[in-house]
Motif scaffolding. Structure first.
Motif, PDB file in Angstrom:
ATOM      1  N   MET A 213      33.857  45.366  49.477  1.00 41.48           N
ATOM      2  CA  MET A 213      33.511  45.967  48.191  1.00 41.48           C
ATOM      3  C   MET A 213      33.773  45.016  47.033  1.00 41.48           C
ATOM      4  O   MET A 213      33.047  45.022  46.036  1.00 41.48           O
ATOM      5  N   LEU A 214      34.824  44.205  47.142  1.00 44.93           N
ATOM      6  CA  LEU A 214      35.069  43.195  46.112  1.00 44.93           C
ATOM      7  C   LEU A 214      33.966  42.139  46.124  1.00 44.93           C
ATOM      8  O   LEU A 214      33.506  41.694  45.065  1.00 44.93           O
ATOM      9  N   TRP A 215      33.535  41.742  47.304  1.00 45.45           N
ATOM     10  CA  TRP A 215      32.469  40.751  47.431  1.00 45.45           C
ATOM     11  C   TRP A 215      31.154  41.274  46.860  1.00 45.45           C
ATOM     12  O   TRP A 215      30.438  40.570  46.154  1.00 45.45           O
ATOM     13  N   ARG A 216      30.860  42.534  47.143  1.00 46.59           N
ATOM     14  CA  ARG A 216      29.637  43.150  46.630  1.00 46.59           C
ATOM     15  C   ARG A 216      29.784  43.618  45.177  1.00 46.59           C
ATOM     16  O   ARG A 216      28.822  44.102  44.580  1.00 46.59           O
ATOM     17  N   LYS A 217      30.992  43.472  44.619  1.00 43.67           N
ATOM     18  CA  LYS A 217      31.296  43.882  43.242  1.00 43.67           C
ATOM     19  C   LYS A 217      31.067  45.378  43.026  1.00 43.67           C
ATOM     20  O   LYS A 217      30.685  45.819  41.939  1.00 43.67           O
ATOM     21  N   ILE A 218      31.333  46.150  44.078  1.00 42.16           N
ATOM     22  CA  ILE A 218      31.273  47.604  43.970  1.00 42.16           C
ATOM     23  C   ILE A 218      32.485  48.106  43.196  1.00 42.16           C
ATOM     24  O   ILE A 218      32.392  49.053  42.409  1.00 42.16           O
ATOM     25  N   ILE A 219      33.635  47.483  43.427  1.00 40.01           N
ATOM     26  CA  ILE A 219      34.854  47.779  42.677  1.00 40.01           C
ATOM     27  C   ILE A 219      35.456  46.467  42.197  1.00 40.01           C
ATOM     28  O   ILE A 219      35.001  45.385  42.581  1.00 40.01           O
ATOM     29  N   THR A 220      36.465  46.551  41.353  1.00 41.81           N
ATOM     30  CA  THR A 220      37.228  45.374  40.937  1.00 41.81           C
ATOM     31  C   THR A 220      38.622  45.454  41.557  1.00 41.81           C
ATOM     32  O   THR A 220      39.018  46.473  42.120  1.00 41.81           O
ATOM     33  N   TRP A 221      39.368  44.387  41.431  1.00 38.28           N
ATOM     34  CA  TRP A 221      40.678  44.291  42.087  1.00 38.28           C
ATOM     35  C   TRP A 221      41.760  45.076  41.370  1.00 38.28           C
ATOM     36  O   TRP A 221      42.833  45.331  41.939  1.00 38.28           O
ATOM     37  N   HIS A 222      41.535  45.470  40.122  1.00 39.20           N
ATOM     38  CA  HIS A 222      42.624  45.938  39.258  1.00 39.20           C
ATOM     39  C   HIS A 222      43.383  47.145  39.816  1.00 39.20           C
ATOM     40  O   HIS A 222      44.629  47.148  39.826  1.00 39.20           O
ATOM     41  N   ILE A 223      42.664  48.165  40.276  1.00 39.28           N
ATOM     42  CA  ILE A 223      43.343  49.382  40.743  1.00 39.28           C
ATOM     43  C   ILE A 223      44.045  49.176  42.085  1.00 39.28           C
ATOM     44  O   ILE A 223      45.253  49.436  42.181  1.00 39.28           O
ATOM     45  N   PRO A 224      43.357  48.723  43.147  1.00 35.78           N
ATOM     46  CA  PRO A 224      44.061  48.595  44.429  1.00 35.78           C
ATOM     47  C   PRO A 224      45.210  47.595  44.394  1.00 35.78           C
ATOM     48  O   PRO A 224      46.291  47.878  44.936  1.00 35.78           O
ATOM     49  N   ILE A 225      45.007  46.443  43.771  1.00 39.16           N
ATOM     50  CA  ILE A 225      46.069  45.428  43.756  1.00 39.16           C
ATOM     51  C   ILE A 225      47.262  45.893  42.935  1.00 39.16           C
ATOM     52  O   ILE A 225      48.419  45.649  43.305  1.00 39.16           O
ATOM     53  N   SER A 226      47.019  46.571  41.813  1.00 38.67           N
ATOM     54  CA  SER A 226      48.150  47.068  41.008  1.00 38.67           C
ATOM     55  C   SER A 226      48.924  48.144  41.763  1.00 38.67           C
ATOM     56  O   SER A 226      50.153  48.226  41.649  1.00 38.67           O
ATOM     57  N   ILE A 227      48.227  48.959  42.553  1.00 41.34           N
ATOM     58  CA  ILE A 227      48.921  49.956  43.382  1.00 41.34           C
ATOM     59  C   ILE A 227      49.771  49.256  44.441  1.00 41.34           C
ATOM     60  O   ILE A 227      50.956  49.567  44.618  1.00 41.34           O
ATOM     61  N   PHE A 228      49.168  48.307  45.161  1.00 36.14           N
ATOM     62  CA  PHE A 228      49.902  47.580  46.203  1.00 36.14           C
ATOM     63  C   PHE A 228      51.140  46.889  45.630  1.00 36.14           C
ATOM     64  O   PHE A 228      52.229  46.958  46.209  1.00 36.14           O
ATOM     65  N   ALA A 229      50.956  46.206  44.517  1.00 36.72           N
ATOM     66  CA  ALA A 229      52.067  45.446  43.919  1.00 36.72           C
ATOM     67  C   ALA A 229      53.191  46.378  43.481  1.00 36.72           C
ATOM     68  O   ALA A 229      54.378  46.086  43.707  1.00 36.72           O
ATOM     69  N   THR A 230      52.829  47.499  42.852  1.00 35.29           N
ATOM     70  CA  THR A 230      53.846  48.443  42.380  1.00 35.29           C
ATOM     71  C   THR A 230      54.615  49.052  43.545  1.00 35.29           C
ATOM     72  O   THR A 230      55.851  49.144  43.510  1.00 35.29           O
ATOM     73  N   VAL A 231      53.904  49.474  44.572  1.00 39.35           N
ATOM     74  CA  VAL A 231      54.559  50.061  45.748  1.00 39.35           C
ATOM     75  C   VAL A 231      55.457  49.027  46.424  1.00 39.35           C
ATOM     76  O   VAL A 231      56.588  49.347  46.816  1.00 39.35           O
ATOM     77  N   PHE A 232      54.972  47.801  46.565  1.00 38.45           N
ATOM     78  CA  PHE A 232      55.757  46.754  47.221  1.00 38.45           C
ATOM     79  C   PHE A 232      57.051  46.477  46.449  1.00 38.45           C
ATOM     80  O   PHE A 232      58.137  46.412  47.040  1.00 38.45           O
ATOM     81  N   VAL A 233      56.956  46.326  45.133  1.00 40.11           N
ATOM     82  CA  VAL A 233      58.136  46.005  44.320  1.00 40.11           C
ATOM     83  C   VAL A 233      59.109  47.178  44.281  1.00 40.11           C
ATOM     84  O   VAL A 233      60.316  47.005  44.513  1.00 40.11           O
ATOM     85  N   PHE A 234      58.601  48.385  44.003  1.00 38.00           N
ATOM     86  CA  PHE A 234      59.471  49.560  43.875  1.00 38.00           C
ATOM     87  C   PHE A 234      60.156  49.886  45.201  1.00 38.00           C
ATOM     88  O   PHE A 234      61.382  50.097  45.248  1.00 38.00           O
ATOM     89  N   SER A 235      59.384  49.919  46.293  1.00 37.21           N
ATOM     90  CA  SER A 235      59.987  50.225  47.595  1.00 37.21           C
ATOM     91  C   SER A 235      60.900  49.099  48.057  1.00 37.21           C
ATOM     92  O   SER A 235      61.903  49.344  48.744  1.00 37.21           O
ATOM     93  N   GLY A 236      60.576  47.853  47.675  1.00 36.45           N
ATOM     94  CA  GLY A 236      61.450  46.728  48.014  1.00 36.45           C
ATOM     95  C   GLY A 236      62.798  46.834  47.331  1.00 36.45           C
ATOM     96  O   GLY A 236      63.843  46.556  47.939  1.00 36.45           O
TER      97      GLY A 236
END
Length: 331
Positions: A213-236
């Protein structure tokens, strides 16, 4: 001599259409769908087919006979809703409960507000959360691996999220030793207990869909990556403070986090329009997910976190706006 004709904005025209993007999402869901057939067998086929077919039927019937409009089934949105609803259900869920979920998702979550483009909440999650509250026993019964020919009579077990929840409730960090390792979670091969919902079992397949979906530009990285980063940092941080909380990689690859972050939080209609707003939205979803998973009543919190932030999307759009062309910034 040619004349310059100036029309009202917008002046730019793109080749993106609703149909093109919806079918792109369907293609991105195919790897996870195939993996679900591999791990769940006949149960996954029955639930997913029932969900997709019933979502399409209810949208057609409501549009034609209640709204008195021309049905638009071919735009692919009902198929996407049906697939995502099916992905959020256990593979042993009875057909009649799946039908109720589809009716709620389409009838209440989507068509009540005017159909595609008007719904404030993700329809698939509306259906899923309704079923979770209404049929908690059936919605939290998770078949274990290796029962491809069984449907409602499949043996069940505890999911990784249930094990994490038990460790927090009892204060016994040794319970986390029962969890499969990160590689097994990445591949979806949970050999120690229940597999979870149909679409959440293989993080690698979902990541493949994200890349597409990123390759086809259906979505952008902002929402999934910010979710992943927040969960990783907070749970870490929680894991460092107290070992009763699972390590961040296990948290990332468990439950419906990948499915929700990639395919449902990124829904065009229910997510913010600007990159800055999407980052705020994603960070809030990640934070709420960890909070609800660790201290909420249910082991999973992703669905509720997304629905809560869906409600805040209009507020984010109202206050996070790009500078207008020609606007003078006051200092």
């Amino acid at each position: 001599m040619s004349k310059l004709i100036v029309s009202l904005s917008p002046h730019a025209h793109g080749n993106e259409t609703v149909e093109k993007n919806m079918y792109g999402v369907i293609i991105a869901l195919v790897p996870a769908l195939l993996v679900s057939f591999l791990y769940f067998g006949i149960g996954s086929v029955i639930v997913c087919l029932t969900s997709v077919a019933s979502c399409m039927f209810f949208e057609w019937a409501i549009t034609k006979y209640m709204l008195k409009e021309e049905p638009t089934l071919m735009d692919g949105s009902a198929i996407v809703t049906g697939l995502l609803l099916g992905f959020n259900l256990p593979s042993n869920l009875p057909i009649w409960i799946t039908l109720i979920g589809a009716l709620v998702a389409i009838g209440i979550g989507k068509m009540t507000f005017g159909g595609l483009g008007s719904n404030p909440f993700n329809p698939a999650l509306v259906g899923r959360c309704f079923l979770l509250v209404s049929f908690p026993a059936q919605m939290t019964s998770w078949p274990v691996l290796g029962q491809l020919s069984k449907y409602t009579d499949a043996a069940t077990g505890a999911t990784p999220l249930s094990v994490m929840k038990s460790a927090i409730k009892t204060g016994d960090a040794t319970m986390l030793d029962k969890l499969p390792n990160s590689l097994h979670l990445l591949l979806g091969n949970n050999v120690s207990g229940g597999m979870g919902t149909i679409g959440e079992v293989c993080a690698l397949a979902l990541i493949g869909g994200l890349i597409f979906m990123l390759w086809r530009k259906i979505i952008t990285w902002h929402i999934p990556i910010s979710i992943f980063a927040t969960v990783f940092v907070f749970s870490g941080l929680l894991h460092l403070v107290n070992p009763i909380y699972a390590d961040p990689l296990t948290v990332l690859f468990s439950g419906g986090l990948m499915l929700g972050a990639i395919f449902m939080a990124t829904d065009y209609v229910t997510s913010p329009m600007t990159p800055k707003g999407q980052l705020i939205y994603g960070i809030a979803i990640g934070f709420l997910t960890v909070v609800l998973r660790n201290w909420g009543s249910y082991p999973e919190g992703m669905s509720f976190a997304i629905l809560i932030m869906n409600a805040f999307t209009p507020l984010i759009n109202a206050y996070i706006k790009p500078k207008r062309f020609g606007e003078v910034v006051k200092k």
